[in-house]
Design a protein around this motif. Structure first.
Motif, PDB file in Angstrom:
ATOM      1  N   GLY A 268      28.001  24.184  31.524  1.00  0.00           N
ATOM      2  CA  GLY A 268      27.915  25.372  32.370  1.00  0.00           C
ATOM      3  C   GLY A 268      26.766  26.270  31.978  1.00  0.00           C
ATOM      4  N   LEU A 269      26.572  26.440  30.676  1.00  0.00           N
ATOM      5  CA  LEU A 269      25.467  27.271  30.201  1.00  0.00           C
ATOM      6  C   LEU A 269      24.126  26.679  30.608  1.00  0.00           C
ATOM      7  N   VAL A 270      23.980  25.363  30.506  1.00  0.00           N
ATOM      8  CA  VAL A 270      22.710  24.703  30.869  1.00  0.00           C
ATOM      9  C   VAL A 270      22.400  24.915  32.350  1.00  0.00           C
ATOM     10  N   VAL A 271      23.414  24.763  33.206  1.00  0.00           N
ATOM     11  CA  VAL A 271      23.206  24.938  34.647  1.00  0.00           C
ATOM     12  C   VAL A 271      22.754  26.357  34.964  1.00  0.00           C
ATOM     13  N   ILE A 272      23.431  27.346  34.389  1.00  0.00           N
ATOM     14  CA  ILE A 272      23.093  28.741  34.668  1.00  0.00           C
ATOM     15  C   ILE A 272      21.714  29.092  34.127  1.00  0.00           C
ATOM     16  N   VAL A 273      21.370  28.606  32.945  1.00  0.00           N
ATOM     17  CA  VAL A 273      20.055  28.906  32.367  1.00  0.00           C
ATOM     18  C   VAL A 273      18.944  28.332  33.244  1.00  0.00           C
ATOM     19  N   ILE A 274      19.129  27.119  33.741  1.00  0.00           N
ATOM     20  CA  ILE A 274      18.114  26.511  34.608  1.00  0.00           C
ATOM     21  C   ILE A 274      17.938  27.325  35.891  1.00  0.00           C
ATOM     22  N   LEU A 275      19.051  27.721  36.513  1.00  0.00           N
ATOM     23  CA  LEU A 275      18.971  28.481  37.758  1.00  0.00           C
ATOM     24  C   LEU A 275      18.340  29.854  37.546  1.00  0.00           C
ATOM     25  N   THR A 276      18.715  30.532  36.472  1.00  0.00           N
ATOM     26  CA  THR A 276      18.158  31.863  36.225  1.00  0.00           C
ATOM     27  C   THR A 276      16.677  31.791  35.857  1.00  0.00           C
ATOM     28  N   ILE A 277      16.258  30.733  35.175  1.00  0.00           N
ATOM     29  CA  ILE A 277      14.835  30.574  34.856  1.00  0.00           C
ATOM     30  C   ILE A 277      14.033  30.356  36.147  1.00  0.00           C
ATOM     31  N   LEU A 278      14.549  29.545  37.056  1.00  0.00           N
ATOM     32  CA  LEU A 278      13.867  29.338  38.340  1.00  0.00           C
ATOM     33  C   LEU A 278      13.781  30.649  39.122  1.00  0.00           C
ATOM     34  N   THR A 279      14.869  31.419  39.109  1.00  0.00           N
ATOM     35  CA  THR A 279      14.854  32.716  39.795  1.00  0.00           C
ATOM     36  C   THR A 279      13.847  33.660  39.163  1.00  0.00           C
TER      37      THR A 279
ATOM     38  N   ILE B  58      11.102  32.816  37.625  1.00  0.00           N
ATOM     39  CA  ILE B  58       9.762  32.356  37.997  1.00  0.00           C
ATOM     40  C   ILE B  58       9.399  32.837  39.404  1.00  0.00           C
ATOM     41  N   VAL B  59      10.359  32.753  40.333  1.00  0.00           N
ATOM     42  CA  VAL B  59      10.107  33.232  41.700  1.00  0.00           C
ATOM     43  C   VAL B  59       9.829  34.733  41.699  1.00  0.00           C
ATOM     44  N   GLY B  60      10.641  35.484  40.944  1.00  0.00           N
ATOM     45  CA  GLY B  60      10.439  36.927  40.887  1.00  0.00           C
ATOM     46  C   GLY B  60       9.102  37.313  40.303  1.00  0.00           C
ATOM     47  N   LEU B  61       8.706  36.671  39.214  1.00  0.00           N
ATOM     48  CA  LEU B  61       7.407  36.970  38.607  1.00  0.00           C
ATOM     49  C   LEU B  61       6.257  36.532  39.507  1.00  0.00           C
ATOM     50  N   GLY B  62       6.460  35.437  40.258  1.00  0.00           N
ATOM     51  CA  GLY B  62       5.425  35.001  41.193  1.00  0.00           C
ATOM     52  C   GLY B  62       5.179  36.015  42.296  1.00  0.00           C
ATOM     53  N   ILE B  63       6.254  36.648  42.775  1.00  0.00           N
ATOM     54  CA  ILE B  63       6.112  37.666  43.813  1.00  0.00           C
ATOM     55  C   ILE B  63       5.457  38.921  43.246  1.00  0.00           C
ATOM     56  N   LEU B  64       5.795  39.271  42.011  1.00  0.00           N
ATOM     57  CA  LEU B  64       5.275  40.505  41.416  1.00  0.00           C
ATOM     58  C   LEU B  64       3.818  40.399  40.993  1.00  0.00           C
TER      59      LEU B  64
ATOM     60  N   LEU C 146      17.330  37.825  34.279  1.00  0.00           N
ATOM     61  CA  LEU C 146      17.370  38.045  32.833  1.00  0.00           C
ATOM     62  C   LEU C 146      18.736  38.552  32.386  1.00  0.00           C
ATOM     63  N   LEU C 147      19.283  39.519  33.108  1.00  0.00           N
ATOM     64  CA  LEU C 147      20.582  40.074  32.730  1.00  0.00           C
ATOM     65  C   LEU C 147      21.686  39.018  32.817  1.00  0.00           C
ATOM     66  N   LEU C 148      21.655  38.219  33.887  1.00  0.00           N
ATOM     67  CA  LEU C 148      22.689  37.194  34.048  1.00  0.00           C
ATOM     68  C   LEU C 148      22.553  36.103  32.992  1.00  0.00           C
ATOM     69  N   MET C 149      21.327  35.749  32.651  1.00  0.00           N
ATOM     70  CA  MET C 149      21.115  34.749  31.608  1.00  0.00           C
ATOM     71  C   MET C 149      21.643  35.245  30.260  1.00  0.00           C
ATOM     72  N   ILE C 150      21.313  36.480  29.901  1.00  0.00           N
ATOM     73  CA  ILE C 150      21.786  37.048  28.635  1.00  0.00           C
ATOM     74  C   ILE C 150      23.306  37.143  28.618  1.00  0.00           C
ATOM     75  N   SER C 151      23.886  37.555  29.739  1.00  0.00           N
ATOM     76  CA  SER C 151      25.338  37.680  29.817  1.00  0.00           C
ATOM     77  C   SER C 151      26.029  36.339  29.604  1.00  0.00           C
ATOM     78  N   HIS C 152      25.508  35.271  30.217  1.00  0.00           N
ATOM     79  CA  HIS C 152      26.114  33.952  30.053  1.00  0.00           C
ATOM     80  C   HIS C 152      25.896  33.419  28.627  1.00  0.00           C
ATOM     81  N   LEU C 153      24.771  33.709  28.021  1.00  0.00           N
ATOM     82  CA  LEU C 153      24.558  33.301  26.638  1.00  0.00           C
ATOM     83  C   LEU C 153      25.568  33.970  25.713  1.00  0.00           C
ATOM     84  N   LEU C 154      25.779  35.265  25.909  1.00  0.00           N
ATOM     85  CA  LEU C 154      26.765  35.976  25.089  1.00  0.00           C
ATOM     86  C   LEU C 154      28.175  35.462  25.356  1.00  0.00           C
ATOM     87  N   LEU C 155      28.470  35.145  26.604  1.00  0.00           N
ATOM     88  CA  LEU C 155      29.783  34.605  26.935  1.00  0.00           C
ATOM     89  C   LEU C 155      29.995  33.237  26.291  1.00  0.00           C
TER      90      LEU C 155
END
Length: 302
Positions: A122-133, A135-141, A282-291
């Motif tokens: 579960g952690l691997v799936v969430i980390v991959i999705l949040t990293i892709l998100t 990248i999209v956010g930084l690309g727009i900014l 970033l917040l969701l990734m950190i939250s899942h890591l702590l969880l």
């Protein structure tokens, strides 16, 4: 007769030895281990603390996923924003981001629900999705040199200033009645009120002449030209002075000020979206890591 009497009164040596061997060994009383109850108490306290931490992190992670759900619904519901549907890649990106937000919401809560059985996958799936998100956010900014990153400031500027695209965009702006609504609001205002009112970038760029032209305000639909000798032709905005028309169907739709105002409007939306994607991922990734760490602690404590 004295000899036999002595033999009967004294026991034989064998019987003495027998009585010695039959003596029971001393038994020591078992002392209870006082450390065991303390260990049990400490183990229970540790388990209780770990459950509290996990519960708080579960609640935090769920709350972080709610804005993501609302953003996904909003992006899918708003099909067109300020005529940006004419820039073909923007609606695709908007729909893709909207669907991605919904996927992240459901997977994030699925990981929360199955965290005890599948913590690592579960952690691997969430980390991959949040990293892709992210990248999209930084690309727009980012103000990248390449023009291939959709919705980035450079991409928007190049697309809007394309002549073929702008012909469709200015027609769309006219049909949205942006300038007509401004004119109806400003009939009773003077030039000072119009120039200092809170106009949107499109209203100030497309519906009124550039301030550098120093035109005289007559009414909401008519501006009188000033002395052309005072206009510096080297300034980009001054070239718009010749493009301004008092005709409501013309106004400054062909001006660079109108194009820049439209670009600024689109940038405002997509920069906010890029900031949201970057921060929430970033917040969701950190939250899942702590969880994940707290779940491992809970299983160890239990």
């Amino acid at each position: 007769m004295a000899g036999p009497e002595n033999n009967t009164s004294n026991p034989p040596p064998e019987s003495v030895a027998l009585t010695v061997y039959e003596e029971k060994p001393e038994t020591k009383e078992e002392i209870p281990d006082k450390a065991e109850p303390k260990k049990e108490i400490m183990r229970g306290v540790k388990s209780l603390n770990s459950k509290k931490v996990v519960l708080l992190l579960v609640l935090l992670t769920f709350l972080l996923s709610i804005p993501i759900l609302f953003l996904g619904i909003w992006l899918l519901y708003i099909q067109q924003y300020d005529c940006e549907g004419l820039l073909k890649n923007l609606p695709r990106l908007q729909s893709g981001v909207g669907i991605g937000m919904l996927v992240i919401f459901f997977l994030s809560n699925a990981v929360i629900y199955t965290r005890a059985k599948f913590p690592a996958p579960g952690l691997v799936v969430i980390v991959i999705l949040t990293i892709l998100t992210l990248i999209v956010g930084l690309g727009i900014l980012g103000d990248w040199e390449t023009r291939r990153i959709v919705a980035s400031p450079r991409w928007l500027d190049l697309k809007v200033h394309n002549r073929n695209n702008w012909n469709d965009i200015k027609l769309c702006i006219y049909e949205t009645r942006t300038c007509k609504d401004l004119i109806s609001r400003s009939y009773m205002l003077d030039s000072n009120s119009v120039s200092t009112s809170n106009l949107s970038p499109i209203e100030s760029g497309c519906c009124t002449p550039p301030s550098t032209c120093e035109m005289e305000f007559v009414n909401a639909t008519y501006w009188r030209r000033g002395n052309k000798d005072n206009i510096d032709g080297t300034i980009p905005y001054d070239r718009d002075c010749d493009l301004w028309k008092n005709d409501e169907t013309m106004l400054c739709y062909n001006c660079n000020a109108c194009k820049n105002g439209y670009v600024k409007t689109l940038e405002g939306k997509w920069l906010k979206l890029g900031t949201f994607l970057s921060v929430m991922s970033l917040l969701l990734m950190i939250s899942h890591l702590l969880l994940f760490v707290a779940t491992m602690w809970e299983q160890y404590a239990g």
